[in-house]
Design a protein around this motif. Structure first.
Motif, PDB file in Angstrom:
ATOM      1  N   LYS A  26       2.163   2.874  17.093  1.00  0.00           N
ATOM      2  CA  LYS A  26       3.403   2.192  16.712  1.00  0.00           C
ATOM      3  C   LYS A  26       3.081   0.890  15.974  1.00  0.00           C
ATOM      4  O   LYS A  26       2.183   0.148  16.372  1.00  0.00           O
ATOM      5  CB  LYS A  26       4.239   1.899  17.963  1.00  0.00           C
ATOM      6  N   SER A  27       3.786   0.637  14.888  1.00  0.00           N
ATOM      7  CA  SER A  27       3.675  -0.556  14.049  1.00  0.00           C
ATOM      8  C   SER A  27       2.408  -0.588  13.192  1.00  0.00           C
ATOM      9  O   SER A  27       2.163  -1.571  12.493  1.00  0.00           O
ATOM     10  CB  SER A  27       3.754  -1.846  14.876  1.00  0.00           C
ATOM     11  N   GLU A  28       1.608   0.477  13.230  1.00  0.00           N
ATOM     12  CA  GLU A  28       0.446   0.550  12.343  1.00  0.00           C
ATOM     13  C   GLU A  28       0.865   0.925  10.927  1.00  0.00           C
ATOM     14  O   GLU A  28       1.805   1.687  10.728  1.00  0.00           O
ATOM     15  CB  GLU A  28      -0.539   1.621  12.844  1.00  0.00           C
ATOM     16  N   ASP A 187       9.253  -6.128   9.256  1.00  0.00           N
ATOM     17  CA  ASP A 187       9.885  -5.184  10.186  1.00  0.00           C
ATOM     18  C   ASP A 187       8.890  -4.525  11.135  1.00  0.00           C
ATOM     19  O   ASP A 187       9.293  -3.850  12.075  1.00  0.00           O
ATOM     20  CB  ASP A 187      10.590  -4.066   9.400  1.00  0.00           C
ATOM     21  N   HIS A 188       7.599  -4.699  10.856  1.00  0.00           N
ATOM     22  CA  HIS A 188       6.555  -4.039  11.661  1.00  0.00           C
ATOM     23  C   HIS A 188       6.800  -2.531  11.763  1.00  0.00           C
ATOM     24  O   HIS A 188       6.647  -1.924  12.813  1.00  0.00           O
ATOM     25  CB  HIS A 188       6.467  -4.672  13.055  1.00  0.00           C
ATOM     26  N   THR A 190       6.205   1.342  11.426  1.00  0.00           N
ATOM     27  CA  THR A 190       5.086   2.283  11.440  1.00  0.00           C
ATOM     28  C   THR A 190       5.101   3.054  10.127  1.00  0.00           C
ATOM     29  O   THR A 190       6.129   3.622   9.746  1.00  0.00           O
ATOM     30  CB  THR A 190       5.212   3.263  12.615  1.00  0.00           C
TER      31      THR A 190
END
Length: 242
Positions: A26-28, A187-188, A190
């Protein structure tokens, strides 16, 4: 968030993916790079079922995906925004109609709700004045920004980008990359991004995945990948693109 286990996919006369395994957290922001025909786009399209894999498993949020289960794939695709190389917009509809179609038909939003969301996002990408124009009148960079807004209006958990700038004139590339950069840093979001834009990958990616001939050859953080590549094939590739 996305787990790819021993995935293989062949087309007539070519093995596109050969026992590929990869996890996306997540968030990568994971950038897939490599020469044409290396399997990057096939891997991306396999994640949301646009390509049916021959063997292996793909999980999304812990759920094993079955490309033959049309109900499941429809549900999962609402959580995955996909931005194509050639926009895939409806030229006979206005910008606003393109963007609000999915939220109304799939998510059950009212026209007013969908329009309000669309206008906020068009403002964000610098195109609010284009809302009532037909897509056919837009530049390539504008079309791609509209395509990104269309995907974001579905409130996805993941964004998949398949060479989103490769069909654009060079001066239009920056405006699209700026929107993608904002999604990553503000927004970070993914993101899985198939790209030839090495500067973007170096600046924004959490990880770089280098593919060739259907295999993952090397993966690392951008700093290590570009400054200390380990594999000879990686070094050869970078010597030609940097």
């Amino acid at each position: 968030m996305i787990k790819i286990e021993h995935v293989s996919k062949s087309f007539p006369k070519v093995v596109a993916l050969d026992d590929v395994s990869l996890n996306i957290e997540k968030s990568e922001v994971v950038c897939l790079i490599g020469p044409s025909g290396s399997g990057k786009s096939t891997l991306l399209r396999s994640v949301n079922g646009l390509e049916k894999i021959d063997s292996g498993k793909i999980y999304f949020d812990g759920e094993l995906l079955d490309p033959n289960d049309s109900d499941q794939m429809r549900r999962v695709r609402t959580k995955m925004g996909f931005v194509f190389q050639h926009f895939n917009l409806f030229p006979h509809l206005t910008v606003l109609q393109n963007i609000t179609l999915g939220p109304v038909k799939v998510l059950g939003k009212t026209e007013d709700e969908a329009k309000a969301d669309a206008m906020k996002l068009l403002e964000r990408v610098g195109l609010p004045e284009k809302a009532d124009e037909y897509v056919s009148k837009l530049s390539g960079g504008q079309k791609q920004r509209v395509a990104i807004v269309r995907a974001l209006c579905m409130k996805p958990e993941v964004m998949l980008f398949d060479e989103p700038t490769s069909a654009l004139d060079p001066e239009m590339v920056k405006e699209v990359l700026n929107v993608m950069r904002s999604l990553a840093t503000d927004d970070h979001m993914t993101m899985m991004v198939v790209t030839h834009e090495m500067g973007f990958a170096k600046e924004v990616a959490s990880r770089i995945i280098f593919m060739d001939s259907g295999h993952i050859i090397e993966e690392n953080t951008p700093d290590k990948f570009f400054s200390e590549p380990k594999e000879d094939r990686t070094k050869e590739f970078l010597s030609k693109v940097l």
